[in-house]
Design a protein around this motif. Sequence first.
Motif, PDB file in Angstrom:
ATOM      1  N   SER A  98     114.027  69.718  40.528  1.00 18.35           N
ATOM      2  CA  SER A  98     112.870  70.375  39.934  1.00 18.35           C
ATOM      3  C   SER A  98     113.094  70.543  38.433  1.00 18.35           C
ATOM      4  CB  SER A  98     112.680  71.750  40.587  1.00 18.35           C
ATOM      5  OG  SER A  98     111.619  72.434  39.969  1.00 18.35           O
ATOM      6  N   THR A  99     112.068  70.278  37.660  1.00 19.51           N
ATOM      7  CA  THR A  99     112.139  70.485  36.212  1.00 19.51           C
ATOM      8  C   THR A  99     110.998  71.415  35.787  1.00 19.51           C
ATOM      9  OG1 THR A  99     110.821  68.500  35.806  1.00 19.51           O
ATOM     10  CG2 THR A  99     113.207  68.242  35.750  1.00 19.51           C
ATOM     11  N   PRO A 100     111.187  72.140  34.702  1.00 20.07           N
ATOM     12  CA  PRO A 100     110.134  73.072  34.268  1.00 20.07           C
ATOM     13  C   PRO A 100     108.916  72.338  33.704  1.00 20.07           C
ATOM     14  CG  PRO A 100     111.945  73.058  32.690  1.00 20.07           C
ATOM     15  CD  PRO A 100     112.368  72.188  33.849  1.00 20.07           C
ATOM     16  N   TRP A 101     107.764  72.968  33.814  1.00 20.61           N
ATOM     17  CA  TRP A 101     106.534  72.444  33.235  1.00 20.61           C
ATOM     18  C   TRP A 101     106.723  72.351  31.729  1.00 20.61           C
ATOM     19  CZ3 TRP A 101     103.033  74.064  29.639  1.00 20.61           C
ATOM     20  CH2 TRP A 101     101.823  73.369  29.608  1.00 20.61           C
TER      21      TRP A 101
END
Length: 182
Positions: A98-101
Amino acid sequence: MIRPAVSLILAIAPLFIGPDIPWNKSKSGSGVVVFTRAVPGSPIKEIKADLELACSLNTAVACLSDISLYPQWIYQMTEARIISKVSPTDFTVYQKISTPWPLDDRDVCGHYTIKQNPVSKDIVMETRAVPNVLPEVKGIVRVRKNHTVWVLRPLAKNRSEEHTSELQSHSFISYAVFCLKK
């Protein structure tokens, strides 16, 4: 009980990265010391984390080999599963991070091998990207170049060290093993 030294090296970098580039201590806490260093030709820094473990070599190998548990201890990993298995020491996995927006999540398919040196008893768990083993998922960026190496080294009783190094760029794949002597 013999304790292992563990090294993770995820290095997607030019072959000219060498030990002559100094590490800078970046952060420490809870027994973990994090270092970073510049990578020639890349805006992304290499990261190395060192810590001592209180476990046997067998326990460390069991932990690293249990791919399904990776989301419980690898930062931002939301999925990890075995795609195919030739043997307990040769298998292919899928992992999603998962990566941040506003960034898209990442995924990687990797071929794992585990080998032990019969003389030193070092165990090397190595992963290389195999990006075309599964179809790409819309909205997720497939990591196409990846090389990860965990090195577990037996040390004296009641002592183990973990050394991790992570580097991500868009260059050629290489790796190095870093171990600190305390």
